[in-house]
Write an enzyme that holds these catalytic residues in place. Structure first.
Site, PDB file in Angstrom:
ATOM      1  N   HIS A 115    -103.693   3.976  96.356  1.00 60.43           N
ATOM      2  CA  HIS A 115    -105.017   4.582  96.777  1.00 60.43           C
ATOM      3  C   HIS A 115    -106.139   3.942  95.078  1.00 60.43           C
ATOM      4  O   HIS A 115    -106.757   4.083  95.637  1.00 60.43           O
ATOM      5  CB  HIS A 115    -105.737   5.994  96.156  1.00 60.43           C
ATOM      6  CG  HIS A 115    -104.747   6.581  95.049  1.00 60.43           C
ATOM      7  ND1 HIS A 115    -103.270   6.765  94.965  1.00 60.43           N
ATOM      8  CD2 HIS A 115    -105.169   6.604  93.082  1.00 60.43           C
ATOM      9  CE1 HIS A 115    -103.084   7.040  93.692  1.00 60.43           C
ATOM     10  NE2 HIS A 115    -103.801   6.727  92.813  1.00 60.43           N
ATOM     11  N   HIS A 179    -107.967  10.908  80.961  1.00 64.76           N
ATOM     12  CA  HIS A 179    -107.157  11.013  82.471  1.00 64.76           C
ATOM     13  C   HIS A 179    -105.805  10.857  82.123  1.00 64.76           C
ATOM     14  O   HIS A 179    -105.705  10.525  81.447  1.00 64.76           O
ATOM     15  CB  HIS A 179    -107.562  11.170  83.737  1.00 64.76           C
ATOM     16  CG  HIS A 179    -107.093   9.590  84.070  1.00 64.76           C
ATOM     17  ND1 HIS A 179    -107.398   8.485  83.698  1.00 64.76           N
ATOM     18  CD2 HIS A 179    -106.268   9.612  85.560  1.00 64.76           C
ATOM     19  CE1 HIS A 179    -106.712   7.784  84.416  1.00 64.76           C
ATOM     20  NE2 HIS A 179    -106.510   7.937  85.480  1.00 64.76           N
TER      21      HIS A 179
END
Length: 312
Positions: A115, A179
């Site tokens: 992804h 993140h």
């Protein structure tokens, strides 16, 4: 010759652990506007800088940079399956140019991508095959990492090559910003996990689903007091974006791996793809850049940003 740049955060959690509908709509609007700009630009070639998340590259051989002449999506989470329309001749010529410019890069003639590579391609073009693409994978999750000055030099070599093509080139950078999903570290993992990190290609559907579920479960508590992952850092994200869009990409030479990991999370190193993209853009002549969007979205474990640049 003209160039358009889009750098976007990606998150496999879209549709799996969403924030409020108003935020989802907000992001969808930004992405629709970005895609419309790409379609109006109608690129003749896409150069895609992306990370991998232990789906195509493992510690049995972990190069800092890989250029693919053939790429096939593993279709993790909700990403599209299938082959990318890789421009083989351009990929080979670019690899040769990069090597001739004293930057070491590996070549894969059969690369699996996840992804991190396909989500942004799908969001910007609607498919994996609409335009010819050259994928360049930058190791962003598997320490040790090369210094950021090497990322800048890689991008500059790519931009120098692209500037001579006399084509409409779309440069994509995908990943980041701050993140820290639950990605294991080799030297802190039990033997079973270590074996996966070293040679975990082609897992069973059950194993992939279990791994993805761990990320979803982390997202449900991310940013709360009971979550041990490094929280999102809006201040760091916005300062980084400003560095790039104001044309100060050379300042990344002073970035340290340890400082970024501490301030923005271990997976924030995916911003390497943005650094490479802007370094490439800098070799295409003067450009105008802007921040299109930013929001810290805990549900997606993402400092979620979109930035653009166009050759002036």
């Amino acid at each position: 010759m003209s160039t358009l740049l889009k750098c976007l955060s990606h998150t496999p959690l879209r549709g799996l652990n969403d924030p409020s509908q108003s935020i989802v709509d907000e992001v969808n609007t930004v992405l629709a506007d970005a895609r419309a700009e790409v379609e109006a630009f109608d690129p003749e070639l896409i150069i895609l800088f992306a990370p991998d998340h232990y789906n195509g590259l493992f510690y049995d051989l972990m190069p800092p940079f890989v250029i693919a002449t053939d790429a096939d999506s593993v279709a993790d989470y909700t990403s599209l399956p299938g082959k990318l329309s890789v421009d083989v001749d351009t990929a080979n010529a670019l690899a040769k140019h990069i090597l001739n410019n004293d930057v070491d890069i590996a070549i894969s003639h059969r690369l699996q991508v996840d992804h991190g590579c396909t989500q942004t391609l799908e969001e910007m073009t609607g498919t994996l095959t609409r335009y010819p693409v050259v994928p360049i994978i930058i190791n962003s999750v598997a320490p040790p990492f090369c210094p950021y000055r090497r990322i800048r030099k890689l991008g500059e070599a790519v931009g120098e090559f692209a500037a001579k093509l006399n084509k409409r080139v779309l440069i994509l950078g995908t990943g980041g910003l701050s993140h820290e999903p639950p990605v294991p570290l080799l030297n802190e993992s039990p033997e079973e996990v270590r074996e996966f990190l070293i040679a975990g290609r082609n897992p069973t559907p059950e194993a992939r689903q279990l791994r993805q579920q761990r990320t979803i479960e982390t997202a449900k508590v991310y940013g709360r007091e009971n979550c041990t992952q490094t929280p999102l850092n809006e201040h760091w994200d916005l300062a980084f974006i400003d560095t790039l869009i104001s044309g100060r990409v050379a300042e990344v030479d002073d970035y340290t791996i340890e400082d970024i990991s501490r301030q923005a999370g271990r997976s924030a190193h995916e911003v390497r793809t943005w650094v490479a993209a802007f370094a490439a853009m800098g070799q295409m002549g003067t450009f105008d850049a802007r921040k299109d969007y930013y929001r810290a979205i805990n549900e997606w474990i993402a400092g979620y940003g979109v930035v653009s640049a166009r050759s002036a």
